[in-house]
Structures are given as structure tokens and as C-alpha cells.
Design a protein around this motif. Structure first.
Motif, mmCIF file in Angstrom:
data_model
loop_
_atom_site.group_PDB
_atom_site.id
_atom_site.type_symbol
_atom_site.label_atom_id
_atom_site.label_comp_id
_atom_site.label_asym_id
_atom_site.label_seq_id
_atom_site.Cartn_x
_atom_site.Cartn_y
_atom_site.Cartn_z
ATOM 1 N N THR A 16 0.818 -1.212 0.000
ATOM 2 C CA THR A 16 0.000 0.000 0.000
ATOM 3 C C THR A 16 0.854 1.266 0.000
ATOM 4 O OG1 THR A 16 -0.119 -0.076 2.421
ATOM 5 C CG2 THR A 16 -1.930 -1.108 1.198
ATOM 6 N N GLN A 17 2.151 1.134 0.312
ATOM 7 C CA GLN A 17 3.025 2.304 0.395
ATOM 8 C C GLN A 17 4.480 1.842 0.314
ATOM 9 O OE1 GLN A 17 2.720 4.439 4.079
ATOM 10 N NE2 GLN A 17 3.987 6.146 3.417
ATOM 11 N N ALA A 18 5.340 2.711 -0.222
ATOM 12 C CA ALA A 18 6.770 2.434 -0.264
ATOM 13 C C ALA A 18 7.535 3.729 -0.053
ATOM 14 C CB ALA A 18 7.155 1.792 -1.587
ATOM 15 N N GLU A 19 8.673 3.632 0.625
ATOM 16 C CA GLU A 19 9.466 4.834 0.893
ATOM 17 C C GLU A 19 10.938 4.481 1.019
ATOM 18 O OE1 GLU A 19 8.443 6.548 4.657
ATOM 19 O OE2 GLU A 19 8.180 4.590 5.592
ATOM 20 N N GLN A 20 11.801 5.456 0.720
ATOM 21 C CA GLN A 20 13.231 5.284 0.870
ATOM 22 C C GLN A 20 13.636 5.662 2.284
ATOM 23 O OE1 GLN A 20 15.779 7.822 -1.471
ATOM 24 N NE2 GLN A 20 17.426 6.313 -1.487
ATOM 25 N N LEU A 21 14.462 4.800 2.907
ATOM 26 C CA LEU A 21 14.957 5.073 4.255
ATOM 27 C C LEU A 21 16.317 5.747 4.217
ATOM 28 C CD1 LEU A 21 13.998 1.703 5.996
ATOM 29 C CD2 LEU A 21 12.678 3.833 5.884
ATOM 30 N N GLY A 22 17.009 5.616 3.110
ATOM 31 C CA GLY A 22 18.344 6.180 2.975
ATOM 32 C C GLY A 22 19.205 5.248 2.142
ATOM 33 N N GLY A 23 19.958 5.808 1.196
ATOM 34 C CA GLY A 23 20.775 4.971 0.331
ATOM 35 C C GLY A 23 19.912 4.004 -0.454
ATOM 36 N N ASP A 24 20.277 2.725 -0.391
ATOM 37 C CA ASP A 24 19.515 1.699 -1.107
ATOM 38 C C ASP A 24 18.562 0.944 -0.193
ATOM 39 O OD1 ASP A 24 20.568 2.160 -3.638
ATOM 40 O OD2 ASP A 24 22.301 0.871 -3.284
ATOM 41 N N MET A 25 18.246 1.521 0.964
ATOM 42 C CA MET A 25 17.315 0.882 1.902
ATOM 43 C C MET A 25 15.916 1.457 1.731
ATOM 44 S SD MET A 25 19.084 -1.388 3.359
ATOM 45 C CE MET A 25 17.780 -1.909 4.470
ATOM 46 N N TYR A 26 14.929 0.559 1.738
ATOM 47 C CA TYR A 26 13.538 0.937 1.509
ATOM 48 C C TYR A 26 12.639 0.230 2.509
ATOM 49 C CZ TYR A 26 15.522 2.572 -2.830
ATOM 50 O OH TYR A 26 16.301 3.226 -3.741
ATOM 51 N N ARG A 27 11.455 0.746 2.651
ATOM 52 C CA ARG A 27 10.438 0.109 3.484
ATOM 53 C C ARG A 27 9.149 0.001 2.667
ATOM 54 N NH1 ARG A 27 10.363 2.495 8.951
ATOM 55 N NH2 ARG A 27 11.992 0.918 9.251
ATOM 56 N N ILE A 28 8.669 -1.226 2.520
ATOM 57 C CA ILE A 28 7.419 -1.499 1.829
ATOM 58 C C ILE A 28 6.371 -1.828 2.882
ATOM 59 C CG2 ILE A 28 6.241 -2.917 0.112
ATOM 60 C CD1 ILE A 28 8.533 -1.293 -1.003
ATOM 61 N N THR A 29 5.269 -1.124 2.865
ATOM 62 C CA THR A 29 4.172 -1.372 3.798
ATOM 63 C C THR A 29 2.972 -1.885 3.020
ATOM 64 O OG1 THR A 29 4.947 0.349 5.304
ATOM 65 C CG2 THR A 29 2.643 -0.326 5.508
ATOM 66 N N GLY A 30 2.287 -2.856 3.591
ATOM 67 C CA GLY A 30 1.122 -3.397 2.916
ATOM 68 C C GLY A 30 0.310 -4.291 3.822
ATOM 69 N N ASP A 31 -0.542 -5.097 3.221
ATOM 70 C CA ASP A 31 -1.431 -5.988 3.956
ATOM 71 C C ASP A 31 -0.974 -7.429 3.784
ATOM 72 O OD1 ASP A 31 -3.155 -3.918 4.792
ATOM 73 O OD2 ASP A 31 -4.166 -3.947 2.850
ATOM 74 N N LEU A 32 -0.701 -8.093 4.905
ATOM 75 C CA LEU A 32 -0.324 -9.502 4.911
ATOM 76 C C LEU A 32 -1.528 -10.316 5.370
ATOM 77 C CD1 LEU A 32 1.836 -11.770 4.704
ATOM 78 C CD2 LEU A 32 2.304 -11.358 7.137
ATOM 79 N N THR A 33 -1.914 -11.295 4.551
ATOM 80 C CA THR A 33 -3.032 -12.164 4.889
ATOM 81 C C THR A 33 -2.531 -13.579 5.115
ATOM 82 O OG1 THR A 33 -4.579 -10.844 3.579
ATOM 83 C CG2 THR A 33 -5.258 -13.078 4.148
ATOM 84 N N ILE A 34 -2.800 -14.107 6.308
ATOM 85 C CA ILE A 34 -2.515 -15.492 6.660
ATOM 86 C C ILE A 34 -3.803 -16.077 7.215
ATOM 87 C CG2 ILE A 34 -1.117 -17.086 8.016
ATOM 88 C CD1 ILE A 34 1.015 -14.923 8.231
ATOM 89 N N LYS A 35 -4.184 -17.248 6.703
ATOM 90 C CA LYS A 35 -5.478 -17.826 7.040
ATOM 91 C C LYS A 35 -6.565 -16.811 6.672
ATOM 92 C CE LYS A 35 -5.425 -20.656 10.712
ATOM 93 N NZ LYS A 35 -5.158 -21.191 12.066
ATOM 94 N N ASP A 36 -7.418 -16.424 7.579
ATOM 95 C CA ASP A 36 -8.466 -15.449 7.237
ATOM 96 C C ASP A 36 -8.223 -14.116 7.935
ATOM 97 O OD1 ASP A 36 -8.919 -16.369 9.771
ATOM 98 O OD2 ASP A 36 -11.082 -16.636 9.543
ATOM 99 N N VAL A 37 -6.962 -13.843 8.290
ATOM 100 C CA VAL A 37 -6.611 -12.619 9.016
ATOM 101 C C VAL A 37 -5.712 -11.746 8.145
ATOM 102 C CG1 VAL A 37 -5.513 -11.660 11.064
ATOM 103 C CG2 VAL A 37 -6.769 -13.835 11.226
#
Length: 203
Positions: free
Chosen positions: A114-135
């Protein structure tokens, strides 16, 4: 090199007028994750004294990289739960059972960014929705961009590796057993590991 939206204190208007990095723009396109050269796995503490490591051998996914508008980049992946492999057949069977993943009823684990951003240099953070079973719950994955290459078959590739930590109980994976010496058989905290190679789709 920035692949996703960079953190900035500048105004949105000022950011929009920044020139596009030609090297970044060249990465724009749709990519398919190459399962033969990618790994999705986990590490979990066992009996309070050691780590058990496992992988999911079957998975598929896609990346969309937009060099002109990095904030619109995205990632998705589906993992086949029945492909779990810790090197011990009985343990893998237990993980597939209703005590853990219940692979027969819930065959896939999925992630949708749902979102991505640079933390510095070649480091990034990807945020999203993780679904396991029905959660479904939010998850942030810290990734390092390993660069680009053209392989011997002419495929354009990008590579990432990274990790995230979750509490498995948040996704309903609560099975455990108490130890006589105190503590439990399986820790609640699980480290997820990603090593991704993706091939650019033909135009």
C-alpha cells in the motif's frame, strides 16, 4: 538510487518539480518475480534455545516500478502454504495442519503493498497488507535494493533482499506447548526473510 517515494521535508510542489533520475526512469515497468532465483522464508526460536529455519518453495508475485512517479510503485506476492519446508517432514506436516496454517482450508499467504518509501541509500520500506489464514494485518518490510543486471538470456532483472518481524499470534497462529524447564516450544516472534529477483516483462 531511489525506487520509491523519498522522505522529504520539501513541499509537495517542490518535490514534483525535481528532475527524474534517468537511471531510475529506465527501471520503469512491470516485473515478474522469478521463483527459481528467489527465496521466501522464516526463522523462529525453538524450545527457547535454537532457531528453526524454513522456506516456502512455491510462490509467485509481481512488482510495478514507476521511475517518473515512484510513489505509484507496488508489489504483490502469493505464497503456497503447502510448499513449506523446514527439512523435517513431520514438522512440515504439523505446520500445514490446523494447529498452524491449516493449508487445506487456507492454501495461500498473500501480501499486497500500500506504500513504499526510501529510508536512505539503497534501503527501503514497503508497507502493505499480509493475509494469513483469514486474518489480514499491516506489515512493513525493510528491503535493500541490490541493483539491476541483464542476465545471459537477455532478461532485465532487479534484486531486493530484506526482512520483517511479526508476532504469529496476531494472525491466529497460536499453537504452543509448555516446557518443563519453563518457556514454550515455539516463540511467538517470527522473522520473515525475502531474497527477490524479478524479471522485467516484455513491452
Amino acid at each position: 538510487m531511489g525506487l520509491f517515494n523519498r522522505k522529504s521535508n520539501e513541499s509537495a510542489v517542490a518535490t514534483a518539480t525535481l528532475p527524474v533520475d534517468p537511471a531510475l526512469a529506465a527501471l520503469t515497468g512491470d516485473y515478474t518475480i522469478d521463483p527459481a532465483h528467489s527465496s521466501i522464508g522464516f526463522t523462529v526460536r525453538h524450545a527457547m534455545v535454537t532457531n528453526v529455519r524454513g522456506t516456502f518453495g512455491e510462490h509467485e508475485g509481481a512488482l510495478k516500478l514507476d521511475g517518473a512517479n515512484p510513489a505509484s510503485s507496488s508489489a504483490s506476492i502469493d505464497v503456497k502454504i503447502a510448499s513449506v519446508d523446514t527439512g523435517i517432514g513431520d514438522r512440515d506436516g504439523h505446520l500445514r495442519s490446523g494447529d498452524f496454517f491449516d493449508a487445506e482450508q487456507f492454501p495461500l499467504m498473500s501480501f499486497r503493498s500500500t506504500q513504499a518509501e526510501q529510508l536512505g541509500g539503497d534501503m527501503y520500506r514497503i508497507t502493505g497488507d499480509l493475509t494469513i489464514k483469514d486474518v489480514t494485518k499491516p506489515l512493513s518490510i525493510d528491503l535493500e535494493f541490490n541493483g539491476t543486471a541483464t542476465d545471459v538470456y537477455g532478461n532485465e532483472r532487479v534484486g531486493f533482499e530484506g526482512s520483517a518481524e511479526i508476532l504469529r499470534s496476531a494472525w491466529g497462529l497460536t499453537w504452543n506447548a509448555a516446557l518443563e524447564t519453563g518457556g514454550v516450544m515455539v516463540s511467538d516472534k517470527v522473522k520473515l526473510n525475502f531474497d527477490i529477483s524479478a524479471i522485467k516483462n516484455a513491452a
